[in-house]
Each structure stands twice: as C-alpha cells, then as structure tokens.
Design a protein around this motif. Structure first.
Motif, PDB file in Angstrom:
ATOM      1  N   HIS A   1       0.845  -1.191   0.000  1.00 51.93           N
ATOM      2  CA  HIS A   1       0.000   0.000   0.000  1.00 51.93           C
ATOM      3  C   HIS A   1       0.882   1.244   0.000  1.00 51.93           C
ATOM      4  CE1 HIS A   1      -2.551  -3.182   1.497  1.00 51.93           C
ATOM      5  NE2 HIS A   1      -3.617  -2.439   1.262  1.00 51.93           N
TER       6      HIS A   1
ATOM      7  N   LEU B   1       2.030   4.647   1.222  1.00 53.01           N
ATOM      8  CA  LEU B   1       1.859   5.255   2.551  1.00 53.01           C
ATOM      9  C   LEU B   1       2.368   6.685   2.566  1.00 53.01           C
ATOM     10  CD1 LEU B   1       3.411   2.551   4.943  1.00 53.01           C
ATOM     11  CD2 LEU B   1       1.058   2.713   4.113  1.00 53.01           C
TER      12      LEU B   1
ATOM     13  N   SER C   1       9.718  -2.787   5.083  1.00 53.43           N
ATOM     14  CA  SER C   1       9.379  -1.383   4.848  1.00 53.43           C
ATOM     15  C   SER C   1       9.849  -0.461   5.971  1.00 53.43           C
ATOM     16  CB  SER C   1       7.865  -1.244   4.711  1.00 53.43           C
ATOM     17  OG  SER C   1       7.374  -2.153   3.768  1.00 53.43           O
TER      18      SER C   1
END
Ligand code: C5P
Length: 307
Positions: free
Chosen positions: A22, A24, A133
C-alpha cells in the motif's frame, strides 16, 4: 547495538498496489523502548533470542536480523560472512512497534563495522528497504516522514521531547492481515456508500506544524492511523484500552502501526508514568510502559555507552 521501537504519529494508507503493498504517507517517531543486539564474528550463522516474547520470535533464517546479515554479506561480497547474533528483546513481537525491523537495522550497522566493508548510510538504507518497509527508519530513528512503502524517508522538523505510555496486547497481530482487513473494510464501505475505495495518502500539514511547535497538547488531537479501524475490528477489546487512556487524560490515544500496541501521548514524563500505571492496573492491556521520543536509530554501544 541498541535500537529503538517506533510508533506512527500519522499513518495514511492508500489503495493497494499491484505488488500487494500500500502506498503510505507516515510520520515515524522512534521511542525509548530498546532491543539490544550483540553481533560477533563466527564460523557459521547462529542466532539466540531472549527477553520479551522471545518464544514468538523465530531464531533462524526467518528472523529479519539473520536475513539482514546475509543480505549485507551478499551486497558487500563478504565471503564466508557468518556472524553470531544475540537479541535481547524488550520490544514485543508483532506489536506494531517494528521490533523485528529494529533488530535487522542493528544487525546491518554491526556487520558493516565487523566486516569493515564501509558501506554508506545510503547503501545500508537500500539493503534495509529490501528486508522490510520499516527497516530504513530503524537505521535513522528520530522523527521522519516515510513515503512509498514507508521506506522513502525525509527528516521531519520536530521540536521538543514527547512522553508516551505504551499499552501492550496479550498476543500480536499480523501486519499483512491488518492491511488485508483494512482493504476489506474499505471495500465494504465503498459498496455500501458508493464511495471510492481510498484516496491517495497525504501528509497532514497540521500535524507537521504542531510537531514544530513542540507542544504535545497540539500534537495529541492530530494523531491519526488509517489502520486503526482494521486493528479494532480484529481486536475489539482495544476500544477499551483507548478509552482508558482518554479517561486518564491522554492528549492523544492511538493504535501504533498495525497494532495491537496502543500509544498514549502524555503531558509530561510524570503523566506518562501515571498513565502506564493506570493502564496496567485497569486490566485493559497485558502491561504498559512509558517511553519518550524522539531517540536516535540503531546505535553502537561499547561498555554500556553509545559510541
Ligand atoms: O515490508 P514488510 O515486510 O514489513 O511488510 C509486511 C506486510 O505488510 C507486507 O507483506 C504487506 O502485506 C503489508 N504492507 C503493505 N503496505 C506497506 C507496508 C506493508 O501492504 N506499505
């Protein structure tokens, strides 16, 4: 090595990408809850984990610290690059505090020293992003804005020291499951309301201005986490945890990252201690601790002192 946990002061999550991640925009904040990681040259890879939640942490090649050592050996062409890693955990596992990422970051810095390969911060950050991440942020610490998967960092201009109470859950949450639940909740809402799934994430300028002021009373109401509804749907009991913090005067109450840890912003250090005691004794969490931030990222410690 000493390496801190992180919380997210803002976590804005966009629509899922083709690669499953996703986009961010997040404001990372490193807090004074540290794992200790000791790395020594060895003839073969070995890993030992002790302390908080040790049984829940893999002590083999699945551990991010092990993967970090191997990735650095490969990137820097270190032949027979083996190390023995000891991790003394204080950061609970699968808690939304980037504990595994912290251990990986500490191992990267340690191996860079032990093998004297002289990789730059930028080289280390690149290897870090491949591991997870949050690993690039665990290298630098402080307060920083993360974009992309969370791995593209820019420092945030934050003033002052912030005091927190952290309420730990009884069991962890899988980050991947929390993101998937977020997607499901959004899809259901979009269907019911005829709204788009999710907007592209944007940095909160109000939060950045409040952070520059150094005033926790301004920062508290601006803490946001797009993963919070998903964490609450998986752990409905967290609503009580958040409510308990508010009742005891927290300036802001939020699920940290993918949870289940809840972070409460306090007025000052004494209030953070009071909050931690109140949260622990009210039975709404396994236990709570106080912490302050920002603190630096992975740091070499010799004879008990940062160096
Ligand atoms: O990068 P990391 O391995 O820590 O991410 C763990 C999981 O969290 C990913 O497999 C993915 O499901 C989810 N994630 C995501 N979007 C991000 C970061 C993580 O969907 N930006």
């Amino acid at each position: 090595m000493r390496v801190p946990a992180k919380i997210n002061l803002q976590l804005a999550v966009g629509p899922v990408r083709g690669d499953g991640y996703h986009p961010l925009v997040t404001v990372f904040h490193a807090v004074s809850l540290f794992d200790e990681v000791t790395v020594r040259p060895a003839t073969e890879m070995a890993l030992a984990v002790t302390g908080e939640d040790a049984a829940a942490v893999p002590a083999d090649r699945l551990n991010l610290a092990w993967r970090a050592a191997r990735a650095l050996a490969q990137a820097a062409n270190v032949r027979d690059g083996a190390v023995g890693i000891e991790i003394r955990k204080r950061i609970p596992a699968a808690a939304g505090l980037a504990g595994g990422s912290a251990d990986a970051a500490a191992t990267l810095v340690a191996c860079n020293e032990i093998w004297q390969v002289g990789l730059s911060q930028r080289d280390l950050a690149e290897i870090a992003a491949d591991i997870g991440s949050d690993v690039p942020f665990s290298l630098v610490g402080g307060t920083a804005v993360g974009r992309g998967r969370g791995d593209e960092l820019t420092p945030a201009l934050a003033s002052g020291e912030y005091h927190w109470a952290l309420a730990f859950g009884r069991t962890g949450l899988s980050t991947a499951n929390v993101y998937a639940t977020c997607d499901r909740l959004r899809a259901a809402r979009a269907k019911a309301m005829g709204q788009p799934l999710a907007a592209e994430p944007e940095l909160s300028t109000e939060l950045m201005t409040a952070l520059r002021s150094g005033d926790p009373a301004r920062v508290g109401p601006l803490l946001t986490n797009d993963l919070q509804p998903a964490a609450l749907s998986l752990r409905p009991g967290l609503r009580r945890t958040l409510a308990a913090g508010r009742e005891h005067g927290a300036l802001g109450s939020i699920v940290s990252g993918s949870g289940p840890t809840c972070a409460f912003l306090a007025r000052d250090a004494a209030h953070a201690s009071d909050l931690a005691v109140a949260l622990t004794s009210s039975g709404v969490c396994r236990t709570a601790a106080r912490a302050s931030g920002p603190v630096p990222g992975a740091m070499v410690v010799r004879n008990g002192r940062p160096s």
